[in-house]
Every structure is written in C-alpha cells, then in structure tokens.
Design a protein around this motif. Sequence first.
Motif, mmCIF file in Angstrom:
data_model
loop_
_atom_site.group_PDB
_atom_site.id
_atom_site.type_symbol
_atom_site.label_atom_id
_atom_site.label_comp_id
_atom_site.label_asym_id
_atom_site.label_seq_id
_atom_site.Cartn_x
_atom_site.Cartn_y
_atom_site.Cartn_z
ATOM 1 N N THR A 170 0.836 -1.205 0.000
ATOM 2 C CA THR A 170 0.000 0.000 0.000
ATOM 3 C C THR A 170 0.866 1.248 0.000
ATOM 4 O OG1 THR A 170 -1.751 -1.161 1.208
ATOM 5 C CG2 THR A 170 -1.826 1.236 1.225
ATOM 6 N N ARG A 171 1.953 1.212 0.761
ATOM 7 C CA ARG A 171 2.851 2.363 0.824
ATOM 8 C C ARG A 171 3.451 2.663 -0.551
ATOM 9 N NH1 ARG A 171 5.694 0.709 4.728
ATOM 10 N NH2 ARG A 171 7.420 -0.200 3.551
ATOM 11 N N ASP A 172 3.902 1.611 -1.253
ATOM 12 C CA ASP A 172 4.474 1.824 -2.586
ATOM 13 C C ASP A 172 3.435 2.408 -3.534
ATOM 14 O OD1 ASP A 172 6.873 0.865 -1.719
ATOM 15 O OD2 ASP A 172 6.757 -1.062 -2.773
ATOM 16 N N ARG A 173 2.218 1.905 -3.457
ATOM 17 C CA ARG A 173 1.147 2.405 -4.345
ATOM 18 C C ARG A 173 0.855 3.875 -4.063
ATOM 19 N NH1 ARG A 173 -3.488 0.534 -7.023
ATOM 20 N NH2 ARG A 173 -4.298 2.334 -8.149
ATOM 21 N N GLU A 223 12.194 6.145 0.545
ATOM 22 C CA GLU A 223 11.049 7.019 0.274
ATOM 23 C C GLU A 223 11.509 8.414 -0.118
ATOM 24 O OE1 GLU A 223 6.806 7.101 2.263
ATOM 25 O OE2 GLU A 223 8.278 7.975 3.634
ATOM 26 N N ALA A 224 12.549 8.901 0.546
ATOM 27 C CA ALA A 224 13.058 10.239 0.262
ATOM 28 C C ALA A 224 13.548 10.346 -1.176
ATOM 29 C CB ALA A 224 14.185 10.589 1.232
ATOM 30 N N VAL A 225 14.298 9.350 -1.647
ATOM 31 C CA VAL A 225 14.852 9.401 -2.998
ATOM 32 C C VAL A 225 13.756 9.224 -4.042
ATOM 33 C CG1 VAL A 225 16.421 8.267 -4.624
ATOM 34 C CG2 VAL A 225 17.122 8.627 -2.249
ATOM 35 N N PHE A 226 12.783 8.367 -3.755
ATOM 36 C CA PHE A 226 11.717 8.129 -4.732
ATOM 37 C C PHE A 226 10.820 9.353 -4.905
ATOM 38 C CE2 PHE A 226 7.430 6.726 -5.915
ATOM 39 C CZ PHE A 226 7.725 6.134 -7.145
ATOM 40 N N LEU A 227 10.433 9.992 -3.800
ATOM 41 C CA LEU A 227 9.476 11.091 -3.874
ATOM 42 C C LEU A 227 10.129 12.448 -4.127
ATOM 43 C CD1 LEU A 227 6.994 10.265 -0.954
ATOM 44 C CD2 LEU A 227 6.544 10.136 -3.417
ATOM 45 N N GLY A 228 11.282 12.679 -3.561
ATOM 46 C CA GLY A 228 11.814 14.032 -3.490
ATOM 47 C C GLY A 228 12.505 14.508 -4.743
ATOM 48 N N ALA A 247 14.582 0.496 -9.457
ATOM 49 C CA ALA A 247 15.595 -0.512 -9.759
ATOM 50 C C ALA A 247 16.843 0.070 -10.411
ATOM 51 C CB ALA A 247 14.999 -1.580 -10.682
ATOM 52 N N SER A 248 16.864 1.370 -10.681
ATOM 53 C CA SER A 248 17.983 1.973 -11.394
ATOM 54 C C SER A 248 19.212 2.100 -10.508
ATOM 55 C CB SER A 248 17.594 3.345 -11.936
ATOM 56 O OG SER A 248 17.420 4.275 -10.884
ATOM 57 N N ALA A 249 20.381 2.115 -11.152
ATOM 58 C CA ALA A 249 21.641 2.245 -10.421
ATOM 59 C C ALA A 249 21.746 3.600 -9.734
ATOM 60 C CB ALA A 249 22.811 2.051 -11.386
ATOM 61 N N ARG A 250 21.260 4.644 -10.380
ATOM 62 C CA ARG A 250 21.343 5.985 -9.785
ATOM 63 C C ARG A 250 20.462 6.075 -8.544
ATOM 64 N NH1 ARG A 250 24.291 9.908 -8.032
ATOM 65 N NH2 ARG A 250 23.379 11.992 -8.230
ATOM 66 N N PHE A 251 19.291 5.446 -8.580
ATOM 67 C CA PHE A 251 18.417 5.414 -7.401
ATOM 68 C C PHE A 251 19.148 4.761 -6.230
ATOM 69 C CE2 PHE A 251 15.256 3.662 -4.579
ATOM 70 C CZ PHE A 251 14.255 4.629 -4.535
ATOM 71 N N ALA A 252 19.780 3.630 -6.480
ATOM 72 C CA ALA A 252 20.495 2.918 -5.414
ATOM 73 C C ALA A 252 21.643 3.759 -4.874
ATOM 74 C CB ALA A 252 21.015 1.585 -5.943
ATOM 75 N N GLN A 253 22.341 4.455 -5.756
ATOM 76 C CA GLN A 253 23.460 5.296 -5.327
ATOM 77 C C GLN A 253 22.976 6.430 -4.434
ATOM 78 O OE1 GLN A 253 25.485 7.142 -8.612
ATOM 79 N NE2 GLN A 253 27.139 7.968 -7.349
ATOM 80 N N LEU A 254 21.893 7.094 -4.824
ATOM 81 C CA LEU A 254 21.355 8.183 -4.015
ATOM 82 C C LEU A 254 20.832 7.670 -2.677
ATOM 83 C CD1 LEU A 254 19.449 10.133 -6.815
ATOM 84 C CD2 LEU A 254 21.392 11.005 -5.485
ATOM 85 N N ARG A 255 20.188 6.519 -2.697
ATOM 86 C CA ARG A 255 19.665 5.943 -1.454
ATOM 87 C C ARG A 255 20.800 5.659 -0.472
ATOM 88 N NH1 ARG A 255 16.504 0.855 -2.805
ATOM 89 N NH2 ARG A 255 18.623 0.149 -3.259
#
Length: 273
Positions: free
Chosen positions: A187-190, A215-220, A253-261
């Motif tokens: 539910t949180r992901d949705r 959550e911060a990297v995905f939304l912000g 799933a991207s590499a940049r997302f993982a790096q920022l996280r």
Amino acid sequence: MSSVEATTTPAADSATVEQTGGIRIRNLTHRYGRGPGTVTALGPIDLEVAAGEFLMLVGASGCGKSTLLRILAGFEPVRDGQVEVGRAAPVPGVGSGVVFQQPRLFPWQTVGGNVELALKYAGVPRELRAARRDELLARVELDDTAARRVWEISGGQQQRVAIARALAANTSLLLLDEPFAALDALTRDRLQDDLRRVSAESGRTNVFVTHSADEAVFLGSRIVVLTRRPGRIALDLTVDLPRSGVDPDELRASARFAQLRREVASAVKAAAA
C-alpha cells in the motif's frame, strides 16, 4: 539513454522564492520549555525552497523534522528567527494543506463529505463542490467512493482521502508528516506512486517528513537531512532523477536510485551519531 538516466533539478534561489511564493527560513531556532528545563529542538537553520519543489526532510527520531513541519503549518510559533511561506508568516489553516501520519477523517461524514467540508472552508461555492469533490477523488483514484462511509474503505484508501482533502484547499503548499508510515509495504508503494503523480500534476510545493532513505529518494526532488537534536542541516541534496515519464518500478531498480539511497542513508547515520 535509459529512461531513468539523471536529469537536473535547479536549486532554489532568493529570486525564485520571492517571485513564486516558496519557503524562506532564516536563522530559525526552536526551543521547548523554560529555564533549566529548556530543550533546543531545532536550529539554527537557513533554508529556501522554490515553488514546485518536493522537499524531503529526513533524520533520526527527535531531530526536529516534525517540529519544522508544524512551524511551516503555523501550528508552532516562530520565536527566534524568520519563516515565510510565500511572503507571509505561517498561519494555521492558511497557505498550506496538511496530511498527518493518521488520516484524521471525520467518521460521521462520508468520504465525499470529508472532502466537501474542506471545500466549504476553502470558500468553494456550494453549487460547485460536488464536481470539485469528484475531481479530487478521481485524482487520488477513488472514483465512485463519495457515498461510502469512512470505515468501509481500507487504511490506504483513507489516507488517499486525507490527501484529497488537503488538496481541496487552494494553497500552494502541501505538508506531509510521515503519512505512509503505518501502512503495509504494498500500500505504501502504491500511495508513493500516486503522490508522485499528483505532485507532478498539481505543481504544488511539497514538504514531506520521513525516516526512510528509499522514500526520500523516490518522492523528493530535493532531500534535506537533519542532525540529531538540535536539528541542523547535515545534507542538502538535489535528486537528479526524472520526475515524469518513467515507470516507478524501473526508477526504483535503477543504479542511480540505489546510489542516491546509499548516500542519504549514510548521511542519516552520520548525522545521528
């Protein structure tokens, strides 16, 4: 080029804040109590947020994230420093919509009644409220729920109603205090996907409190990490990920997302030490 390849998001500057009604914080310190029992919860902090930015406030418990959000909402007074939302000091119920960790809906009202009440206080004429209500519920993907009772919908749906209610006010700022923390992972992901989409459509400024680096990297579009009490800015990071036109699962799933996280998680850990 991959659809999740980095794009740049310009940082706020003084001219943008003044012209478009962003947030300006100058030398803000906030304390609780008096005398020997005084606790400095926050500051000093200097921060500017341009209109349309999605700012994530991240940090360990007790670092002052929610205190800062309440100050922006006008729920806490500004005694030391300067805070402007647009060009005015924050006033409760004016200038911002607020979404809390719990939906805080009125149980005696229907789903539609909760949204219509917000529209009433926003000054929307009675004859226009039903259409506007349906538009807002559709925006959070709750079409055809207006007549249902609050207890007849799930916790995730209730939180969507709370977001629709906050969007009902004609304000340029939306403040969110860990609104998805109590929800299950699916539910949180949705709801994160929904909020990211609604944010892009509305163009509002958002300030969102979270403990989660993911959550911060995905939304912000921008992330501010606060130190342990008294909360000060330890990291101010622009998130150079695309805001639209990309599949949420591919983005995560991207590499940049993982790096920022990893960068945010490391900063939170260091700031809490």
